[in-house]
Enzyme design. Structure first.
Site, PDB file in Angstrom:
ATOM      1  N   GLY A  81       3.125   1.996  11.000  1.00  0.00           N
ATOM      2  CA  GLY A  81       4.128   3.043  10.846  1.00  0.00           C
ATOM      3  C   GLY A  81       4.840   3.447  12.115  1.00  0.00           C
ATOM      4  O   GLY A  81       5.580   4.429  12.123  1.00  0.00           O
ATOM      5  N   ASN A 126       0.855  -1.183   0.000  1.00  0.00           N
ATOM      6  CA  ASN A 126       0.000   0.000   0.000  1.00  0.00           C
ATOM      7  C   ASN A 126       0.894   1.237   0.000  1.00  0.00           C
ATOM      8  O   ASN A 126       1.500   1.563   1.016  1.00  0.00           O
ATOM      9  CB  ASN A 126      -0.906  -0.012   1.239  1.00  0.00           C
ATOM     10  N   GLU A 161      -4.755  -5.169  10.781  1.00  0.00           N
ATOM     11  CA  GLU A 161      -3.782  -4.115  10.984  1.00  0.00           C
ATOM     12  C   GLU A 161      -4.046  -3.408  12.314  1.00  0.00           C
ATOM     13  O   GLU A 161      -4.881  -2.506  12.385  1.00  0.00           O
ATOM     14  CB  GLU A 161      -3.846  -3.092   9.841  1.00  0.00           C
ATOM     15  N   LYS A 208      -0.023   4.239  -0.189  1.00  0.00           N
ATOM     16  CA  LYS A 208      -0.693   5.366   0.462  1.00  0.00           C
ATOM     17  C   LYS A 208      -0.543   6.631  -0.407  1.00  0.00           C
ATOM     18  O   LYS A 208      -0.565   6.533  -1.625  1.00  0.00           O
ATOM     19  CB  LYS A 208      -0.166   5.556   1.882  1.00  0.00           C
ATOM     20  N   HIS A 222      -9.402   0.828   5.538  1.00  0.00           N
ATOM     21  CA  HIS A 222      -8.121   1.040   6.209  1.00  0.00           C
ATOM     22  C   HIS A 222      -8.323   2.012   7.365  1.00  0.00           C
ATOM     23  O   HIS A 222      -9.140   2.930   7.292  1.00  0.00           O
ATOM     24  CB  HIS A 222      -7.107   1.596   5.210  1.00  0.00           C
ATOM     25  N   GLU A 271      -6.738   4.455   8.327  1.00  0.00           N
ATOM     26  CA  GLU A 271      -6.547   5.859   7.968  1.00  0.00           C
ATOM     27  C   GLU A 271      -7.786   6.424   7.283  1.00  0.00           C
ATOM     28  O   GLU A 271      -8.087   7.610   7.409  1.00  0.00           O
ATOM     29  CB  GLU A 271      -5.306   5.988   7.088  1.00  0.00           C
ATOM     30  N   SER A 298       3.991  -2.348  10.417  1.00  0.00           N
ATOM     31  CA  SER A 298       5.444  -2.349  10.621  1.00  0.00           C
ATOM     32  C   SER A 298       6.092  -3.675  10.224  1.00  0.00           C
ATOM     33  O   SER A 298       6.998  -4.164  10.903  1.00  0.00           O
ATOM     34  CB  SER A 298       5.780  -1.997  12.083  1.00  0.00           C
TER      35      SER A 298
END
Length: 249
Positions: free
Chosen positions: A169, A9, A163, A11, A93, A95, A209
């Site tokens: 991250g 991904n 996730e 992003k 996701h 985000e 990660s």
């Protein structure tokens, strides 16, 4: 047997010049033993597909609208993604859920549109650090699955990505036991809802990660069929290490 999948991904990263990384990755893995999927920004999907046309890397999108068309300025439909060359799309996701307030019902509607449009829906689930510390992880995951995954899901059109939000991250990774507990739970819920055949055929990815240095131990965990990788998928050398670990798992 479920075919393993390494999904990247990108992003909101990348422009035309970065497609050289995609081309390099394609050369590194001319005959991969696993599926490889890259989800670049929508502006690059068509050009990315042209780079690997007839090759060994699939291209996907990062989101789609629930409608096929209409007055939705700035949005992209599943049919548009497919027309540009995508075969899959990431949905729900964290985000998107955080930045755009997407709820489970929104993710379900988008997933239906994706599946009807011939795309594989990669539906993301995951808990926050507060939810993990409150021991609510499985309740959160179960609720997200019930609300986000449509009834028409099969092993062909659905992929589930776990996730944990607090690991995306951050460099923090759940213990292998924690990853295994959630993946086993997801598998059991899928089998209970859709039957053993469909439940066992859906691929389950871990994301958060993932790096070449920790990929092998994560891929050895029960019911981990691959990874949804963020930053480490932007560079061919980094993502190649993850792909190699998955091929050897």
């Amino acid at each position: 047997m479920r075919r393993k999948l390494a999904a990247g991904n990108w992003k909101m990263n990348g422009n035309a010049a970065d497609l050289s990384e995609l081309q390099a990755l394609s050369h590194m893995h001319a005959a991969p033993a696993v599926d490889i999927l890259i989800c670049p920004p929508a502006t690059l999907i068509h050009r990315a597909k042209e780079k690997v046309l007839g090759g060994n890397i699939q291209i996907g999108g990062q989101d789609c609208h629930a409608a096929n068309s209409g007055a939705h300025t700035g949005d992209i439909s599943a049919q548009m993604l497919a027309d540009a060359g995508a075969s899959a799309v990431i949905l729900g996701h964290s985000e998107r859920r955080e930045d755009h307030g997407e709820q489970n019902e929104d993710v379900r509607a988008k997933s239906i549109a994706a599946m009807n449009g011939g795309l594989k829906a990669i539906i993301c689930v995951g808990e926050s650090l507060e939810q993990r510390e409150a021991a609510n992880t499985l309740d959160i995951i179960g609720g997200q699955m019930s609300g986000s995954i449509p009834d028409q899901a099969t092993g062909e059109n659905l992929i589930v990505a776990y996730e944990p939000i607090w690991a995306i991250g951050t460099g923090k990774v759940p213990t292998l036991d924690e990853i295994g507990q959630v993946h086993d739970f997801i598998r059991a819920r899928l089998e209970r809802r859709f039957g053993e055949g469909v439940g066992r055929s859906v691929r389950l990815l871990y994301g958060g990660s993932v790096k070449p240095s920790n990929a092998a131990e994560i891929f050895a965990v029960s019911n981990v069929d691959g990874a949804l990788v963020g930053g480490a998928s932007l560079k061919a050398d980094d993502f190649s290490g993850i792909i190699q670990a998955l091929e050897q798992a």
